[in-house]
Scaffold this motif. Structure first.
Motif, PDB file in Angstrom:
ATOM      1  N   ASN A 465       0.809  -1.221   0.000  1.00 14.96           N
ATOM      2  CA  ASN A 465       0.000   0.000   0.000  1.00 14.96           C
ATOM      3  C   ASN A 465       0.841   1.269   0.000  1.00 14.96           C
ATOM      4  O   ASN A 465       0.400   2.304  -0.509  1.00 14.96           O
ATOM      5  CB  ASN A 465      -0.946   0.002   1.206  1.00 14.96           C
ATOM      6  CG  ASN A 465      -2.133  -0.904   1.004  1.00 14.96           C
ATOM      7  OD1 ASN A 465      -3.081  -0.564   0.316  1.00 14.96           O
ATOM      8  ND2 ASN A 465      -2.073  -2.096   1.586  1.00 14.96           N
ATOM      9  N   GLN A 466       2.052   1.218   0.567  1.00 16.38           N
ATOM     10  CA  GLN A 466       2.905   2.397   0.562  1.00 16.38           C
ATOM     11  C   GLN A 466       3.609   2.577  -0.784  1.00 16.38           C
ATOM     12  O   GLN A 466       3.839   3.707  -1.224  1.00 16.38           O
ATOM     13  CB  GLN A 466       3.946   2.302   1.677  1.00 16.38           C
ATOM     14  CG  GLN A 466       3.361   2.446   3.081  1.00 16.38           C
ATOM     15  CD  GLN A 466       4.448   2.588   4.127  1.00 16.38           C
ATOM     16  OE1 GLN A 466       5.557   2.079   3.974  1.00 16.38           O
ATOM     17  NE2 GLN A 466       4.124   3.289   5.212  1.00 16.38           N
ATOM     18  N   LEU A 467       3.944   1.442  -1.409  1.00 17.36           N
ATOM     19  CA  LEU A 467       4.640   1.465  -2.697  1.00 17.36           C
ATOM     20  C   LEU A 467       3.872   0.551  -3.646  1.00 17.36           C
ATOM     21  O   LEU A 467       4.241  -0.612  -3.854  1.00 17.36           O
ATOM     22  CB  LEU A 467       6.090   0.999  -2.534  1.00 17.36           C
ATOM     23  CG  LEU A 467       6.938   1.810  -1.545  1.00 17.36           C
ATOM     24  CD1 LEU A 467       8.228   1.075  -1.226  1.00 17.36           C
ATOM     25  CD2 LEU A 467       7.231   3.185  -2.117  1.00 17.36           C
ATOM     26  N   PRO A 468       2.774   1.014  -4.232  1.00 10.19           N
ATOM     27  CA  PRO A 468       1.842   0.130  -4.943  1.00 10.19           C
ATOM     28  C   PRO A 468       2.395  -0.526  -6.205  1.00 10.19           C
ATOM     29  O   PRO A 468       1.740  -1.419  -6.751  1.00 10.19           O
ATOM     30  CB  PRO A 468       0.653   1.049  -5.260  1.00 10.19           C
ATOM     31  CG  PRO A 468       1.173   2.429  -5.144  1.00 10.19           C
ATOM     32  CD  PRO A 468       2.261   2.397  -4.139  1.00 10.19           C
ATOM     33  N   THR A 483       7.870  -8.288  -7.102  1.00  4.39           N
ATOM     34  CA  THR A 483       8.657  -7.285  -7.800  1.00  4.39           C
ATOM     35  C   THR A 483       8.757  -6.055  -6.913  1.00  4.39           C
ATOM     36  O   THR A 483       7.748  -5.561  -6.403  1.00  4.39           O
ATOM     37  CB  THR A 483       8.061  -6.914  -9.162  1.00  4.39           C
ATOM     38  OG1 THR A 483       8.799  -5.821  -9.707  1.00  4.39           O
ATOM     39  CG2 THR A 483       6.594  -6.530  -9.071  1.00  4.39           C
ATOM     40  N   LEU A 484       9.959  -5.566  -6.737  1.00  8.99           N
ATOM     41  CA  LEU A 484      10.178  -4.359  -5.942  1.00  8.99           C
ATOM     42  C   LEU A 484      10.162  -3.101  -6.794  1.00  8.99           C
ATOM     43  O   LEU A 484      10.114  -1.983  -6.262  1.00  8.99           O
ATOM     44  CB  LEU A 484      11.504  -4.454  -5.186  1.00  8.99           C
ATOM     45  CG  LEU A 484      11.598  -5.566  -4.130  1.00  8.99           C
ATOM     46  CD1 LEU A 484      12.982  -5.578  -3.493  1.00  8.99           C
ATOM     47  CD2 LEU A 484      10.530  -5.394  -3.061  1.00  8.99           C
ATOM     48  N   TYR A 485      10.203  -3.278  -8.126  1.00  7.11           N
ATOM     49  CA  TYR A 485      10.319  -2.123  -9.016  1.00  7.11           C
ATOM     50  C   TYR A 485       9.224  -2.063 -10.080  1.00  7.11           C
ATOM     51  O   TYR A 485       9.213  -1.157 -10.900  1.00  7.11           O
ATOM     52  CB  TYR A 485      11.696  -2.126  -9.683  1.00  7.11           C
ATOM     53  CG  TYR A 485      12.813  -2.230  -8.681  1.00  7.11           C
ATOM     54  CD1 TYR A 485      13.186  -1.129  -7.912  1.00  7.11           C
ATOM     55  CD2 TYR A 485      13.470  -3.442  -8.467  1.00  7.11           C
ATOM     56  CE1 TYR A 485      14.201  -1.227  -6.963  1.00  7.11           C
ATOM     57  CE2 TYR A 485      14.477  -3.541  -7.528  1.00  7.11           C
ATOM     58  CZ  TYR A 485      14.840  -2.440  -6.773  1.00  7.11           C
ATOM     59  OH  TYR A 485      15.830  -2.539  -5.824  1.00  7.11           O
ATOM     60  N   GLY A 486       8.331  -3.044 -10.080  1.00  6.45           N
ATOM     61  CA  GLY A 486       7.191  -3.007 -10.980  1.00  6.45           C
ATOM     62  C   GLY A 486       7.468  -3.475 -12.387  1.00  6.45           C
ATOM     63  O   GLY A 486       6.679  -3.208 -13.296  1.00  6.45           O
ATOM     64  N   TRP A 491      11.227 -10.011 -11.100  1.00  9.34           N
ATOM     65  CA  TRP A 491      10.645 -10.649  -9.912  1.00  9.34           C
ATOM     66  C   TRP A 491      11.676 -11.580  -9.274  1.00  9.34           C
ATOM     67  O   TRP A 491      12.406 -12.285  -9.968  1.00  9.34           O
ATOM     68  CB  TRP A 491       9.405 -11.445 -10.288  1.00  9.34           C
ATOM     69  CG  TRP A 491       8.252 -10.615 -10.765  1.00  9.34           C
ATOM     70  CD1 TRP A 491       8.214  -9.802 -11.862  1.00  9.34           C
ATOM     71  CD2 TRP A 491       6.959 -10.523 -10.171  1.00  9.34           C
ATOM     72  NE1 TRP A 491       6.991  -9.215 -11.991  1.00  9.34           N
ATOM     73  CE2 TRP A 491       6.192  -9.630 -10.969  1.00  9.34           C
ATOM     74  CE3 TRP A 491       6.369 -11.101  -9.059  1.00  9.34           C
ATOM     75  CZ2 TRP A 491       4.866  -9.317 -10.663  1.00  9.34           C
ATOM     76  CZ3 TRP A 491       5.048 -10.792  -8.766  1.00  9.34           C
ATOM     77  CH2 TRP A 491       4.309  -9.905  -9.558  1.00  9.34           C
ATOM     78  N   ASP A 492      11.731 -11.572  -7.947  1.00  8.37           N
ATOM     79  CA  ASP A 492      12.530 -12.556  -7.230  1.00  8.37           C
ATOM     80  C   ASP A 492      11.602 -13.376  -6.343  1.00  8.37           C
ATOM     81  O   ASP A 492      10.459 -12.999  -6.094  1.00  8.37           O
ATOM     82  CB  ASP A 492      13.645 -11.900  -6.410  1.00  8.37           C
ATOM     83  CG  ASP A 492      13.099 -11.010  -5.304  1.00  8.37           C
ATOM     84  OD1 ASP A 492      12.124 -10.271  -5.554  1.00  8.37           O
ATOM     85  OD2 ASP A 492      13.635 -11.037  -4.192  1.00  8.37           O
ATOM     86  N   VAL A 493      12.078 -14.525  -5.911  1.00  7.36           N
ATOM     87  CA  VAL A 493      11.249 -15.466  -5.161  1.00  7.36           C
ATOM     88  C   VAL A 493      11.711 -15.486  -3.713  1.00  7.36           C
ATOM     89  O   VAL A 493      12.900 -15.678  -3.425  1.00  7.36           O
ATOM     90  CB  VAL A 493      11.326 -16.876  -5.774  1.00  7.36           C
ATOM     91  CG1 VAL A 493      10.568 -17.879  -4.919  1.00  7.36           C
ATOM     92  CG2 VAL A 493      10.757 -16.867  -7.191  1.00  7.36           C
ATOM     93  N   ILE A 494      10.769 -15.280  -2.794  1.00 10.42           N
ATOM     94  CA  ILE A 494      11.061 -15.316  -1.375  1.00 10.42           C
ATOM     95  C   ILE A 494      10.247 -16.433  -0.730  1.00 10.42           C
ATOM     96  O   ILE A 494       9.286 -16.941  -1.301  1.00 10.42           O
ATOM     97  CB  ILE A 494      10.751 -13.966  -0.702  1.00 10.42           C
ATOM     98  CG1 ILE A 494       9.283 -13.573  -0.916  1.00 10.42           C
ATOM     99  CG2 ILE A 494      11.663 -12.884  -1.258  1.00 10.42           C
ATOM    100  CD1 ILE A 494       8.885 -12.270  -0.232  1.00 10.42           C
TER     101      ILE A 494
END
Length: 575
Positions: A465-468, A483-486, A491-494
Motif C-alpha cells: 500500500n505504501q509502494l503500490p 517485484t520491488l520495481y514493478g 521478480w525474485d522469489v522469497i
C-alpha cells in the motif's frame, strides 16, 4: 559484609540476565525458518491422513454451493471472457497490461516439438494455454488465447503434417487445481487459429496418440470428471482426423484412461493405461480394482487386459504410465503408483505385453515421491530401448532397462510432467515441470531455464500500500514471487514451497508475512532477507488447509487472523 553481599547480589543479577538473554536467543533460533524446518512441518501436518484434504478451501470458495464448478457455467464464463478481451483489445482504458512475472515460470503439463525444426517448441501450461517458441525457448508467444480453456492436458503434432496439432484440454494430474477442459481442439496452421473438434465432456485428457502411418486415426485417453463420476471417459478413437469420435474402451464411471501408446511398426496394436480414481474437495482416492493395462490388436475395436507378471488387481493399484520403444516396439515400460501415491515399481515387457517382469533394483521405492498421482509419465530413449526416463519430483534416468535409476535433475525445478528427446540428436532434450521449460544440449548433463514465459499460477496477490508498484503473490510450487520495481522480468522469489497469502504491513513495507502449504506462516522485518516462524499459540495438532486463509486487519497492521479448525488472532504481529 554489606559490600560483599551487594557484590554477590550483583553477580547473581548478571548471571540471571545472561541466562534470560540465552533463553530468548535459543527460543528465537527455534523460530528461524530453514528448509529443514519447513519439511518437518509439512510431514507433521500430513501425518497419517492419506487423503490429505488439500483443497477444501480453495475449491469450495469457487464452486459453492456445489462440490465442483458446473462445466456449462465454466464454459460460458470462458467464452464470455474471450469475447470481452477481443472486444476491448483496441480500447486503452479497458485493456489490461501484463504485470508479470516473465522470469519465474509455472507448471508445464505437455509439450510438442516440430520434428524437422527442433527449436520450434510448443509448451502447454496447466493454466496458461499453449505457448510457442521458434528460437529454442528464447522467446514465447501465446497461441491458444481464443480456445475456451487454458488448462492443457496433452499436446501432439501430426507426424506427417507438422502444421497440424491437436490440443487436449483439462490437466489430468488430479491435483486440486487441475482445472477441467472443454474438449479437443485442432490447428492446421501451426497455432494461428484453433477449431473445436469434439469430446466436450472429457473434462481431463491424459494423452493423445496419432497413428504414424494413417494420421487420420487418432486415440485419446480421457480421464473424465475429477470431482465426480461420469460415463464419458476411457479411450476414444477417430478415423477421420478428429471430425467424429467413438468410445472404444470403457470400464466404469470412475475409471478413466490416463495414457495410450501405439506400436509404430504395427499401428493396429494399441495399449492403454486405465486409472480408477475419485475425489472431492475433502477426499482423494487414487487407486482401485479396475486400474490396469489394456491392449488392442485390431486398431481399437476389441481390447483385453494384460496381467501376466504385472501387479494383481487391487484397491490400491493407482496411476500407470506407459512408454513403447520406437526402435523395438515389442519393448514397453510401465510405471505403477499405488494409493495413496507411493511408487510401486517399474515393469518391462519384451514381447509386446504377453509377459512382464519387475525391473526396479535401486534406489528403493521410498526414494521417490509419495504423491505419484501427480506425475506418472515414463519415456523411452528414441534410439536406445534400454534407456528410459521417469518423471517424479526429480527427473530419473535408467540405462539398463529400468533396473537402476539416477537423477539427472541438476539445476531444474522440481515436479516433471513432460519431456522431448530429439531422435536425430538425442543430446537435445526439452523438459516441462512445475518451474517451466528447461533445455539440455548434452543429454541431461546441464540444463538451461527458458524465460519470457508468463505462466505462473497465483493463488493470491497482494499490493504494497505504501509502494503500490510492489506486487507480491503466493504461487503454485514457485513460492512467493514479488517485484520491488514493478517490472515484468525483475521478480525474485522469497519464502518456501507453494506460496499462498502474503500480507504487507501498510505502515512499514519492510514487514512481510508470507505463507506456505498447510498454514506455515513466516514473518520478515527486513524486506524478505530473513524469516522467522510465527505460529506461537496456534495448536499444531489442528488440521490446516493446503491454502490456509491469513488476513491482516485494515485498521491495525499488527492484528492478523489465521483460519485453521478454529479462528486465531494476534494483536502483536505474531510475536
Amino acid at each position: 559484609m554489606n559490600r560483599k553481599i551487594l557484590i554477590v547480589c550483583m553477580q547473581l543479577l548478571v548471571l540471571i540476565a545472561i541466562s534470560l538473554i540465552i533463553i530468548v536467543l535459543v527460543d528465537k533460533n527455534d523460530q528461524v525458518i530453514t528448509p529443514d524446518s519447513f519439511k518437518a512441518y509439512k510431514l507433521k501436518k500430513r501425518g497419517n491422513d492419506t487423503s490429505r484434504k488439500p483443497s477444501e478451501w480453495f475449491t469450495l470458495q469457487r464452486a459453492y454451493p456445489y462440490d465442483s464448478v458446473p462445466l456449462k457455467a465454466y464454459r460460458r464464463a470462458l467464452e464470455r471472457a474471450i469475447a470481452v478481451r477481443n472486444a476491448t483489445l483496441n480500447m486503452t482504458e479497458l485493456n489490461c497490461t501484463l504485470a508479470g512475472p516473465s522470469n519465474v515460470g509455472g507448471r508445464i503439463t505437455a509439450m510438442a516439438v516440430h520434428p524437422d525444426e527442433p527449436y520450434t517448441i510448443y509448451a502447454g501450461a496447466a493454466l496458461g494455454g499453449v505457448f510457442k517458441s521458434t528460437n529454442g525457448g528464447e522467446n514465447w508467444q501465446p497461441v491458444s488465447d481464443d480456445v475456451p480453456s487454458l488448462s492443457v492436458g496433452d499436446l501432439v503434432i501430426d507426424p506427417i503434417n507438422p502444421d497440424c496439432l491437436y490440443l487436449g484440454t483439462g490437466e489430468a494430474n488430479s491435483s486440486g487445481d487441475s482445472y477441467a477442459g472443454t474438449g479437443l481442439y485442432r490447428t492446421t496452421n501451426a497455432g494461428d487459429s484453433w477449431e473445436f473438434i469434439g469430446l466436450p465432456e472429457s473434462y481431463h485428457i491424459g494423452r493423445i496418440a496419432i497413428d504414424p502411418i494413417d494420421t487420420d486415426r487418432i486415440f485419446v485417453a480421457v480421464m473424465g470428471k475429477l470431482f465426480g463420476t461420469n460415463s464419458q471417459r476411457g479411450v476414444y478413437r477417430s478415423t477421420d482426423g478428429g471430425n467424429s469420435w467413438e468410445q472404444v474402451l470403457f470400464l466404469t464411471d470412475s475409471t478413466g484412461a490416463v495414457d495410450v501408446v501405439i506400436n509404430s511398426s504395427d499401428p493396429q496394436i494399441v495399449y492403454a493405461a486405465m486409472w480408477e480414481r475419485i475425489r472431492n474437495p475433502q477426499y482423494r482416492r487414487v487407486g482401485g480394482m479396475t486400474s490396469g493395462i489394456w491392449k488392442s490388436t485390431d486398431g481399437g475395436d476389441n481390447w483385453f487386459q494384460l496381467t501376466r507378471g504385472l501387479p494383481a488387481p487391487s484397491p490400491n493399484v493407482g496411476r500407470i504410465g506407459l512408454a513403447v520403444s520406437d526402435t523395438d516396439p515389442d519393448i514397453l515400460y510401465a510405471s505403477y503408483v499405488d494409493h495413496p501415491g507411493n511408487l510401486m515399481g517399474f515393469w518391462r515387457t519384451t514381447d509386446g505385453g504377453d509377459n512382464w517382469e519387475s525391473r526396479l533394483v535401486s534406489p528403493s521405492p521410498s526414494t521417490f515421491s509419495g504423491f505419484g498421482w501427480y506425475f506418472g509419465k515414463i519415456w523411452v530413449h528414441p534410439t536406445d530401448p534400454d534407456i528410459v526416463y521417469f518423471g517424479d519430483v526429480d527427473m530419473w534416468r535408467s540405462t539398463d532397462g529400468g533396473a537402476h535409476w539416477y537423477s539427472i535433475m541438476g539445476s531444474m525445478h522440481v515436479d516433471m510432467h513432460a519431456m522431448y528427446q530429439d531422435p536425430n540428436l538425442p543430446e537435445y532434450m526439452v523438459v516441462g515441470n512445475d518451474g517451466g521449460v528447461f533445455i539440455s544440449q548434452n543429454g541431461g548433463g546441464y540444463w538451461t531455464k527458458c524465460y519470457d514465459l508468463p505462466i505462473t499460477q497465483f493463488y493470491a496477490i497482494t499490493i504494497d500500500n505504501q509502494l503500490p508498484y510492489r506486487l507480491y503473490g503466493g504461487t503454485q510450487d514457485n513460492s512467493t514471487p514479488r517485484t520491488l520495481y514493478g517490472g515484468m522480468d525483475d521478480w525474485d522469489v522469497i519464502f518456501y514451497g507453494d506460496g499462498f497469502y502474503t500480507n504487507i504491513d501498510f505502515n512499514n513495507s519492510n514487514i512481510i508475512y508470507a505463507e506456505a502449504q498447510y498454514g506455515w506462516l513466516g514473518k520478515s522485518t527486513n524486506l524478505g532477507q530473513d524469516w522467522e516462524q510465527i505460529l506461537n499459540g496456534i495448536d499444531g495438532n489442528e488440521r490446516c488447509n493446503w491454502c490456509t486463509p491469513v488476513v491482516m486487519s485494515p485498521l491495525n497492521s499488527r492484528v492478523l487472523f489465521y483460519g485453521a479448525e478454529r479462528l486465531y488472532k494476534t494483536t502483536n504481529g505474531g510475536q
